[in-house]
Design a protein around this motif. Structure first.
Motif, PDB file in Angstrom:
ATOM      1  N   ALA A   1     -15.597 -64.581   2.489  1.00  0.00           N
ATOM      2  CA  ALA A   1     -14.463 -63.666   2.643  1.00  0.00           C
ATOM      3  C   ALA A   1     -13.755 -63.955   3.966  1.00  0.00           C
ATOM      4  CB  ALA A   1     -14.936 -62.224   2.601  1.00  0.00           C
ATOM      5  N   LYS A   2     -14.545 -64.362   4.955  1.00  0.00           N
ATOM      6  CA  LYS A   2     -14.003 -64.873   6.208  1.00  0.00           C
ATOM      7  C   LYS A   2     -14.196 -66.378   6.093  1.00  0.00           C
ATOM      8  CE  LYS A   2     -14.936 -63.690  11.027  1.00  0.00           C
ATOM      9  NZ  LYS A   2     -14.457 -62.385  11.433  1.00  0.00           N
ATOM     10  N   ARG A   3     -13.320 -67.167   6.669  1.00  0.00           N
ATOM     11  CA  ARG A   3     -13.462 -68.606   6.457  1.00  0.00           C
ATOM     12  C   ARG A   3     -14.777 -69.098   7.057  1.00  0.00           C
ATOM     13  NH1 ARG A   3      -9.292 -72.490   5.276  1.00  0.00           N
ATOM     14  NH2 ARG A   3     -10.122 -74.588   5.514  1.00  0.00           N
ATOM     15  N   PRO A   4     -15.701 -69.615   6.228  1.00  0.00           N
ATOM     16  CA  PRO A   4     -16.932 -70.154   6.798  1.00  0.00           C
ATOM     17  C   PRO A   4     -16.631 -71.472   7.511  1.00  0.00           C
ATOM     18  CG  PRO A   4     -16.995 -70.287   4.408  1.00  0.00           C
ATOM     19  CD  PRO A   4     -15.652 -69.772   4.779  1.00  0.00           C
TER      20      PRO A   4
ATOM     21  N   THR B   1     -10.273 -60.305   8.821  1.00  0.00           N
ATOM     22  CA  THR B   1     -10.111 -61.714   9.177  1.00  0.00           C
ATOM     23  C   THR B   1      -8.651 -62.012   9.469  1.00  0.00           C
ATOM     24  OG1 THR B   1      -9.596 -62.377   6.920  1.00  0.00           O
ATOM     25  CG2 THR B   1     -11.908 -62.336   7.511  1.00  0.00           C
ATOM     26  N   TRP B   2      -8.425 -63.254   9.873  1.00  0.00           N
ATOM     27  CA  TRP B   2      -7.035 -63.660  10.060  1.00  0.00           C
ATOM     28  C   TRP B   2      -6.318 -63.831   8.720  1.00  0.00           C
ATOM     29  CZ3 TRP B   2      -5.979 -68.482   8.092  1.00  0.00           C
ATOM     30  CH2 TRP B   2      -6.995 -69.431   8.074  1.00  0.00           C
ATOM     31  N   TYR B   3      -7.074 -63.908   7.614  1.00  0.00           N
ATOM     32  CA  TYR B   3      -6.424 -63.921   6.298  1.00  0.00           C
ATOM     33  C   TYR B   3      -5.709 -62.587   6.054  1.00  0.00           C
ATOM     34  CZ  TYR B   3      -9.602 -67.768   4.825  1.00  0.00           C
ATOM     35  OH  TYR B   3     -10.294 -68.936   4.692  1.00  0.00           O
TER      36      TYR B   3
ATOM     37  N   THR C   1     -10.156 -68.001  20.494  1.00  0.00           N
ATOM     38  CA  THR C   1      -9.908 -66.683  19.908  1.00  0.00           C
ATOM     39  C   THR C   1      -8.921 -66.693  18.750  1.00  0.00           C
ATOM     40  OG1 THR C   1      -8.490 -66.423  21.852  1.00  0.00           O
ATOM     41  CG2 THR C   1     -10.547 -65.202  21.846  1.00  0.00           C
ATOM     42  N   GLY C   2      -8.498 -67.859  18.329  1.00  0.00           N
ATOM     43  CA  GLY C   2      -7.739 -67.944  17.083  1.00  0.00           C
ATOM     44  C   GLY C   2      -6.236 -67.774  17.224  1.00  0.00           C
ATOM     45  N   PHE C   3      -5.633 -67.451  16.096  1.00  0.00           N
ATOM     46  CA  PHE C   3      -4.173 -67.538  15.961  1.00  0.00           C
ATOM     47  C   PHE C   3      -3.591 -66.255  15.367  1.00  0.00           C
ATOM     48  CE2 PHE C   3      -6.060 -71.682  15.670  1.00  0.00           C
ATOM     49  CZ  PHE C   3      -5.224 -72.491  16.428  1.00  0.00           C
TER      50      PHE C   3
ATOM     51  N   GLN D   1     -19.832 -63.605  21.566  1.00  0.00           N
ATOM     52  CA  GLN D   1     -19.600 -63.494  20.118  1.00  0.00           C
ATOM     53  C   GLN D   1     -19.293 -62.052  19.715  1.00  0.00           C
ATOM     54  OE1 GLN D   1     -22.509 -64.981  16.854  1.00  0.00           O
ATOM     55  NE2 GLN D   1     -22.790 -62.765  16.946  1.00  0.00           N
ATOM     56  N   ARG D   2     -18.145 -61.863  19.054  1.00  0.00           N
ATOM     57  CA  ARG D   2     -17.855 -60.522  18.534  1.00  0.00           C
ATOM     58  C   ARG D   2     -18.380 -60.401  17.100  1.00  0.00           C
ATOM     59  NH1 ARG D   2     -11.836 -58.418  19.269  1.00  0.00           N
ATOM     60  NH2 ARG D   2     -11.379 -59.830  17.546  1.00  0.00           N
ATOM     61  N   THR D   3     -18.038 -61.381  16.261  1.00  0.00           N
ATOM     62  CA  THR D   3     -18.505 -61.340  14.869  1.00  0.00           C
ATOM     63  C   THR D   3     -19.182 -62.665  14.542  1.00  0.00           C
ATOM     64  OG1 THR D   3     -16.510 -60.077  14.381  1.00  0.00           O
ATOM     65  CG2 THR D   3     -17.792 -60.823  12.502  1.00  0.00           C
ATOM     66  N   PRO D   4     -20.436 -62.618  14.076  1.00  0.00           N
ATOM     67  CA  PRO D   4     -21.048 -63.892  13.674  1.00  0.00           C
ATOM     68  C   PRO D   4     -20.387 -64.425  12.412  1.00  0.00           C
ATOM     69  CG  PRO D   4     -22.501 -62.043  13.175  1.00  0.00           C
ATOM     70  CD  PRO D   4     -21.302 -61.465  13.866  1.00  0.00           C
TER      71      PRO D   4
ATOM     72  N   ILE E   1     -15.269 -67.728  24.490  1.00  0.00           N
ATOM     73  CA  ILE E   1     -15.052 -66.471  23.761  1.00  0.00           C
ATOM     74  C   ILE E   1     -14.549 -66.831  22.364  1.00  0.00           C
ATOM     75  CG2 ILE E   1     -13.845 -64.260  23.719  1.00  0.00           C
ATOM     76  CD1 ILE E   1     -13.499 -64.466  26.730  1.00  0.00           C
ATOM     77  N   GLY E   2     -15.316 -66.415  21.356  1.00  0.00           N
ATOM     78  CA  GLY E   2     -14.898 -66.676  19.972  1.00  0.00           C
ATOM     79  C   GLY E   2     -15.831 -67.622  19.259  1.00  0.00           C
ATOM     80  N   THR E   3     -16.185 -67.240  18.048  1.00  0.00           N
ATOM     81  CA  THR E   3     -17.095 -68.058  17.232  1.00  0.00           C
ATOM     82  C   THR E   3     -16.527 -68.264  15.831  1.00  0.00           C
ATOM     83  OG1 THR E   3     -18.341 -66.048  16.767  1.00  0.00           O
ATOM     84  CG2 THR E   3     -19.222 -67.480  18.477  1.00  0.00           C
ATOM     85  N   GLY E   4     -15.221 -68.564  15.775  1.00  0.00           N
ATOM     86  CA  GLY E   4     -14.624 -69.042  14.521  1.00  0.00           C
ATOM     87  C   GLY E   4     -14.834 -70.546  14.449  1.00  0.00           C
ATOM     88  N   SER E   5     -14.058 -71.212  13.601  1.00  0.00           N
ATOM     89  CA  SER E   5     -14.235 -72.669  13.447  1.00  0.00           C
ATOM     90  C   SER E   5     -14.129 -73.406  14.777  1.00  0.00           C
ATOM     91  CB  SER E   5     -13.154 -73.242  12.545  1.00  0.00           C
ATOM     92  OG  SER E   5     -13.437 -72.949  11.242  1.00  0.00           O
ATOM     93  N   SER E   6     -13.136 -73.008  15.592  1.00  0.00           N
ATOM     94  CA  SER E   6     -12.914 -73.745  16.833  1.00  0.00           C
ATOM     95  C   SER E   6     -14.111 -73.601  17.761  1.00  0.00           C
ATOM     96  CB  SER E   6     -11.648 -73.252  17.538  1.00  0.00           C
ATOM     97  OG  SER E   6     -10.554 -73.302  16.654  1.00  0.00           O
ATOM     98  N   GLY E   7     -14.609 -72.363  17.904  1.00  0.00           N
ATOM     99  CA  GLY E   7     -15.787 -72.147  18.737  1.00  0.00           C
ATOM    100  C   GLY E   7     -16.993 -72.899  18.187  1.00  0.00           C
TER     101      GLY E   7
ATOM    102  N   PRO F   1      -1.119 -69.567  18.867  1.00  0.00           N
ATOM    103  CA  PRO F   1      -2.368 -68.986  19.371  1.00  0.00           C
ATOM    104  C   PRO F   1      -2.168 -67.520  19.734  1.00  0.00           C
ATOM    105  CG  PRO F   1      -1.896 -71.061  20.470  1.00  0.00           C
ATOM    106  CD  PRO F   1      -0.684 -70.709  19.665  1.00  0.00           C
ATOM    107  N   LYS F   2      -3.224 -66.776  19.505  1.00  0.00           N
ATOM    108  CA  LYS F   2      -3.210 -65.334  19.750  1.00  0.00           C
ATOM    109  C   LYS F   2      -3.445 -65.092  21.232  1.00  0.00           C
ATOM    110  CE  LYS F   2      -7.071 -63.212  18.435  1.00  0.00           C
ATOM    111  NZ  LYS F   2      -7.600 -61.934  18.859  1.00  0.00           N
ATOM    112  N   PRO F   3      -2.761 -64.150  21.867  1.00  0.00           N
ATOM    113  CA  PRO F   3      -3.065 -63.874  23.278  1.00  0.00           C
ATOM    114  C   PRO F   3      -4.489 -63.333  23.420  1.00  0.00           C
ATOM    115  CG  PRO F   3      -1.357 -62.379  22.426  1.00  0.00           C
ATOM    116  CD  PRO F   3      -1.708 -63.307  21.310  1.00  0.00           C
TER     117      PRO F   3
END
Ligand code: NA7
Length: 893
Positions: free
Chosen positions: A342-345, A508-510, A394-396, A221-224, A197-203, A161-163
Motif C-alpha cells: 500500500a506504501k511503495r515497498p 503515503t505520498w500516493y 524525506t521525499g517529494f 525513522q518515522r514509519t518503517p 532522516i527518512g526511510t523511504g526508497s532513498s533512505g 523535494p518536500k521541505p
C-alpha cells in the motif's frame, strides 16, 4: 504546415528576448520529455523543451545520492519505441545505477539529436492561457519567453523535494543534503557522524552506503517500510530469454499488463494454498528480488484483501527478524501500520543487515519525535544527537507538486491550476484538465504513473497525446479541452478503482499524506496500465468522448459523456466475457445451458472456507430436495438464512451460488441453507415457488436440528432466487407461517412486464440480456399465469411482509422492477432499505472473487441480515469488519 512555421521566426536560446513561437512547448527533459521531442518532431510539430537542469535526465539528473537505482528491472525500464535502440543499448545490471540510467538518457538524446530543441538551465516562471490568441504564453527565467499552441508538462512525479518541516534546519552548522538534490561532486563522509532522516526508497538505498563510509550513522525513522533484497547482478536469464525469444510480444504484453511489466495475472487465491505452498511462493519471490513479482505473483488476493495481504506482510516481517540481530531493532524496523504494497515497498542491498553494524543506530521517531535541529545536531524529546552531516531523505511533494509547485499555471479566465486543484487534483484521464485547453500532463495525477513501470506509461501517454495533436491538425481543430462531465466521471472512476486496491489504507505520498496540509486521496490511477490504455483508446474510438474540439474554420465538436460508468472490475469481467464471444445462453437449450453454467462455475476459485459445509435433503412440496448448509466457524447457535440461488427458474442448483453463500455466511455470522428447488421446463410454475415455501417451512421447523437458532428464519435470494424469496414471504404470511424475520432480495425478478426503461437500456451487453429473460419466462411460466403473485410478487398484497433489504444494479434489466418492488413495499408500510448499486451488473454481488467492488454491498447485506435477526454485530462479522478493506468512498451507492 505547422503553425509555428507560419508565424514569427523563432528566437534562438542565446538570450534574444523576442518571444519564441512554437507549436508545442514541453517542460522537462527526462524519459517523458525526450520521447515527446522524438515523437513531436516526427509529427512535424515545432517544439521546444524547457529544462531547469543542465542536462537531460529529469529525476535521474537530480537523484544522484549514493546507491540510487531504479526499482523496475532495467530490461523493462527502457524505451521500446525503436527496436534498433534496444539492439544498440545493453544494460550492465539487473537494476541499473543512476549514472548508467543517466548515460542511457544522454545516449538517447544524442542518437535522435534531441538536444537541439532543449533549452537547458531554463525554468518556466509562469504559464498563461491567452484566450484571444488561443495559445499558451510562457515566461522563463533565462532567455526568450515562449508562445505555444500546446503546452505539455513532462515534469515527472517525484521532482519537487518536500521541505523538511522540522524547526531549526538553518541553525545547523554542519553539512545538509537532500537525496532529491544530491550534489554533483563527491560528498566525503569518511570519519563523519551522519544523520539520515527518512526511510523511504532513498533512505533505504543510501543508508548502507553511508554506513560503509561514515564513522557513525544515526537513522531517524518515522514509519518503517517493507524492503526486499534486490539481488542485483546481471539481468536474470529467464526474463532475458523471454524478451529475446519474442521482443515485440514481450513488449506488447507489458503494455496490456496491470503494472507495465509482462507478468501474468495471478488467479490462485491465498486460501487455496497451504501454508507450505504459500511459503514456497514467497521464498521464490524473495529470491527473485523483484518488486513487481512479489506484488503481483504470490496470490491473487494479496493486493486487494487485507487478510490475503496480512499473510505476505507477516512473511516479510519474519525476514526482517531473521536479518537483524537485535530483536528490538528488528521490531522497530517491522511495519505494522500499513498493508504490504500500500506504501511503495523498496528494493534494498544489505539494508536490514546494516543495522547489525556497530556504527549504525536506529531512532524510532514514533517513540521520541524530533523536537528541533540544533547548531550541533538533532534533538528528540528524549535525547540529543551531535552530528556533522544531516541527510534529508524525506521525499517529494509527489504527483501534483511536480506540476503546481513548478510555476503558476493560469487557464481560462485566469483561473490558476493550484486553486482548481485546491481540493485535490481533478483531471480527465490524468492527461488533461477542464478549463485548461491544450494543456497536457504526462504521468499526471489520475494516470497509472507511479503504480506502473513509468517508461511503459510514458510511451503510452506520449503516443496518445501526439496522435491527438496530429489528428486535430488534420481535422482543422486548434483547441482541445476536457469537459467538466468527463472530468467528474473520471474522478468517480478513480475513486471506484481506489476501492479495488489497498492503497487507500496507508498514509503515503500516493495519497498526499506525506505533505502536511495536502488534500488526501489516492492520486495515481489504480485500475492498471492495460485497462487504462484501453480506456484511452475508447475515448478516441467514441469520437473523442469528453473533449470539446474547436478551430477557426471548422464546426465545434463536443461528444460529451463519461468514458467508464461501470465499476472497474465489472468492466474487466464484461470485457472478458465479450472476448469469449459466447453464443447467447438461450441458444443452448435448457440442458445445454445447464451444462454451460456448470462448466463456467468450475472455473471459479473455490469459495472462502467457512466452519462447515453439509449436504442434505429436505422434503419439498412434492418429494425430497437437496440442500447445502454453510455454518460459520463461530460458536452457535446461529440464525438461519434460507437461500435461493439464481438461474431464471431454469439453471443452477444448491451449489451454484457457493462463493456468495460462503461469503455471506462469514460476513453475517449466520447459517446459510441453499435450497435445490426444482427447475423448469421439467417443473413449471408454480413449482419453484411451492418448493421454496415448503423448504422454508421445513427449515424453520428443524432449525435446532440443523444447529441453528430456534425462532424466525430469514430468507434471501438472487435473481430468480430473489423472486422465490419474495414469494415465500407472501406465502408465509398468507398460510400462517413460518415466521420470517427479514428478506434479502438481490436483483430479484418481481414482475412479468418488460416495459420499464432498464429492460431497454440494459437489453444487451451486461450478460443478463432481455432475450435471456424472455426465454426464462417462457420456459417457466405460461402467459396466463404470469400475473399470479407467486411469480410476480409486485402484484401481490404487500402489507404485513417482513422487513426487506433490496439490492438493484444500475446495469441490469431487472433494475427498475426491483426498485418498484422496494417502493411498493415501503408504500405498504414494510420497512425497506434499498441499495441501488452504481456501476454494477446483475452478477456483481455473486461473482464474489471477481468483482471486488461488490464487497461493500455484501457488507451492507450482512448488516441488514443481522439487524433483521436482532443482532447488532455478530462475532465473525465483527472480526471481518475490522480487517476487511473499509471503503472510504462507497462504490456501491
Ligand atoms: P519517500 O518514500 O516519501 O520517503 C520519505 C521518508 O521520509 C519516509 O520514511 C517518511 O516517513 C520520512 N519523512 C518525511 N518527512 C519527515 C519528517 N518531517 N520527519 C521524519 N521523517 C520524515 O521518499 P523517497 O525519496 O525515499 O522515495 C520516493 C520514491 O522515489 C520512491 O518510492 C521510489 O519510487 C523512488 P513517513 O513514511 O512519511 O512517516
Amino acid at each position: 504546415m505547422p503553425e509555428a512555421m507560419a508565424t514569427a521566426r523563432a528566437s534562438d536560446n542565446t538570450g534574444n528576448q523576442a518571444t519564441q513561437q512554437v507549436d508545442v512547448a514541453v517542460v522537462g527533459a527526462g524519459f517523458a520529455g525526450l520521447y515527446l521531442l522524438y515523437r513531436l518532431r516526427k509529427a512535424g510539430l515545432k517544439t521546444v523543451a524547457l529544462e531547469e537542469a543542465g542536462d537531460v535526465g529529469g529525476t535521474w539528473y537530480w537523484n544522484r545520492y549514493p546507491g540510487a537505482r531504479c526499482d523496475i528491472q532495467t530490461i523493462d525500464y527502457s524505451y521500446t519505441f525503436d527496436p534498433d535502440l534496444e539492439r544498440v543499448w545493453t544494460w550492465s545490471e539487473k537494476y541499473a545505477t543512476q549514472p548508467e540510467i543517466l548515460r542511457y538518457l544522454g545516449f538517447v538524446a544524442d542518437r535522435y539529436d534531441l538536444r537541439r530543441e532543449i533549452r537547458f538551465g531554463t525554468k518556466v516562471t509562469t504559464a498563461r492561457w491567452d484566450e484571444a490568441a488561443e495559445c499558451w504564453q510562457l515566461t522563463t527565467d533565462n532567455g526568450a519567453n515562449v508562445s505555444c499552441r500546446h503546452y505539455i508538462m513532462a515534469t515527472g512525479c517525484l521532482s519537487t523535494p518536500k521541505p523538511p518541516e522540522i524547526d531549526g534546519v538553518k541553525d545547523f552548522k554542519g553539512e545538509v543534503y537532500f537525496t532529491g538534490r544530491w550534489p554533483h561532486d563527491e560528498v566525503k563522509l569518511a570519519g563523519k557522524r551522519v544523520a539520515v532522516i527518512g526511510t523511504g526508497s532513498s533512505g533505504i538505498q543510501s543508508i548502507p552506503f553511508f554506513a560503509e563510509q561514515a564513522a557513525q550513522v544515526t537513522v531517524f525513522q518515522r514509519t518503517p517500510n517493507f524492503a526486499l533484497p534486490a539481488h542485483n547482478g546481471s539481468a536474470p536469464a529467464d526474463r532475458k530469454a523471454l524478451l529475446e525469444k519474442d521482443r515485440a510480444g514481450y513488449r506488447e504484453q507489458a503494455r496490456w499488463s496491470l503494472a507495465g511489466v509482462p507478468y501474468p495475472q495471478q488467479t490462485v487465491v491465498s486460501w487455496q494454498l497451504s501454508d507450505a505452498e504459500r511459503r514456497e511462493r514467497f521464498e521464490r519471490a524473495w529470491a527473485a528480488g523483484d518488486l513487481v513479482h512479489i506484488l503481483t505473483q504470490l496470490w491473487a488476493d494479496q493486493g486487494v484483501d487485507v487478510d490475503g495481504n496480512a499473510l505476505v506482510a507477516e512473511l516479510m516481517r519474519e525476514k526482517i527478524r531473521a536479518s537483524v540481530n537485535d530483536p528490538d531493532t528488528a521490531e522497530t524496523l517491522s511495519p505494522h501500520d500499513h498493508p504490504f504494497g500500500a506504501k511503495r515497498p523498496c528494493l534494498d542491498t544489505n539494508y536490514y543487515a546494516t543495522y547489525n553494524r556497530p556504527n549504525v543506530t536506529l531512532v524510532n521517531l514514533r517513540q521520541e519525535p524530533i523536537k528541533a535541529i540544533t547548531a550541533t545536531g538533532i534533538a528528540t524529546d528524549k535525547r540529543s544527537f551531535d552530528v556533522d552531516v544531516i541527510v534529508f531523505a524525506t521525499g517529494f511533494d509527489a504527483m501534483t507538486g511536480a506540476i503546481t509547485a513548478v510555476h503558476p499555471i493560469a487557464g481560462r479566465a485566469g483561473k490558476s491550476l493550484s486553486s482548481v486543484w485546491a481540493n485535490g487534483p481533478q483531471t480527465y484521464l490524468g492527461l488533461t484538465v477542464a478549463g485548461f485547453p491544450n494543456l497536457f500532463m504526462i504521468t499526471g495525477p489520475g494516470s497509472p504513473s507511479v503504480l506502473s513501470n513509468m517508461v511503459v506509461s510514458i510511451e503510452q501517454h506520449v503516443d496518445w497525446v501526439v496522435d491527438r495533436l496530429s489528428a486535430m491538425r488534420e481535422a482543422g481543430f486548434t483547441v482541445m479541452e476536457a469537459t467538466e462531465t468527463a472530468q467528474a466521471g473520471w474522478a468517480r472512476h478513480m475513486s471506484d478503482c481506489a476501492m479495488l486496491t489497498l492503497h487507500r489504507l496507508a498514509n503515503t505520498w500516493y495519497t498526499g499524506a506525506n505533505v502536511p496540509g495536502k488534500v488526501q486521496g489516492v492520486m495515481p490511477y489504480t485500475g492498471g496500465v492495460g485497462p487504462y490504455r484501453s480506456i484511452c483508446s475508447e475515448v478516441v474510438s467514441r469520437g473523442m468522448l469528453g473533449f470539446k474540439l474547436s478551430g477557426p474554420n471548422v464546426a465545434e465538436q463536443c461528444n460529451d459523456g463519461e468514458v467508464v460508468r461501470l465499476q472497474p472490475d465489472v468492466r474487466l469481467v464484461l470485457n472478458m466475457l465479450a472476448d469469449m464471444n459466447l453464443p447467447p445462453i438461450e441458444t443452448f437449450g435448457a440442458a445445454g445451458a445447464r451444462l454451460f453454467v456448470n462448466e463456467f462455475n468450475k472455473s471459479r476459485p473455490l469459495g472462502r472456507p467457512v466452519g462447515e459445509v453439509v449436504d442434505g435433503t429436505l422434503p419439498g412440496s412434492d418429494g425430497p430436495l437437496p440442500y447445502r448448509l454453510y455454518r460459520p466457524a463461530t460458536p452457535g447457535p446461529h440464525p438461519i438464512v434460507v437461500y435461493f440461488h439464481g438461474g431464471g427458474w431454469v439453471l443452477g442448483d444448491e451449489q451454484s451460488d457457493d462463493p456468495f453463500c460462503r461469503d455471506m455466511c462469514r460476513r453475517s455470522g449466520m447459517i446459510f441453507v441453499s435450497v435445490g428447488y426444482r427447475h423448469a421446463p421439467e417443473h413449471r410454475f408454480p413449482t419453484a415457488a411451492e418448493d421454496g415455501y415448503a423448504a422454508t417451512r421445513w427449515i424453520a421447523e428443524h432449525a435446532v436440528e440443523l444447529g441453528g437458532r430456534s425462532g424466525p428464519v430469514l430468507v434471501a435470494g438472487w435473481s430468480a432466487g430473489g423472486n422465490i424469496a419474495a414469494v415465500t414471504c407472501q406465502l408465509a404470511r398468507e398460510r400462517g407461517g413460518p415466521q420470517i424475520a427479514g428478506q434479502l432480495l438481490v436483483c430479484p425478478v418481481v414482475d412479468c412486464t418488460f416495459d420499464r426503461p432498464s429492460y431497454t437500456e440494459n437489453a444487451t451487453g451486461y450478460f443478463l440480456t432481455r432475450s435471456l429473460m424472455y426465454w426464462f419466462w417462457d420456459i417457466y411460466c405460461s402467459p396466463a399465469d404470469r400475473t399470479d403473485p407467486r411469480v410476480s410478487p409486485l402484484r401481490g398484497k404487500l402489507e404485513g411482509l417482513p422487513p426487506a433489504f433490496l439490492v438493484t444494479c444500475e446495469f441490469d434489466p431487472l433494475r427498475d422492477e426491483g426498485i418498484a418492488y422496494g417502493d411498493a413495499l415501503a408504500k405498504a408500510g414494510v420497512p425497506v432499505e434499498q441499495l441501488q448499486a452504481r456501476g454494477h451488473f446483475h452478477s456483481s454481488f455473486t461473482m464474489v472473487d471477481m468483482v471486488i467492488t461488490g464487497v461493500s454491498g455484501r457488507e451492507k447485506m450482512a448488516d441488514a441480515l443481522r439487524r433483521f435477526a436482532g443482532q447488532a454485530g455478530a462475532s465473525e462479522n465483527a472480526r471481518h469488519a475490522r480487517t476487511a478493506p473499509r471503503p472510504e468512498v462507497d462504490a456501491a451507492e
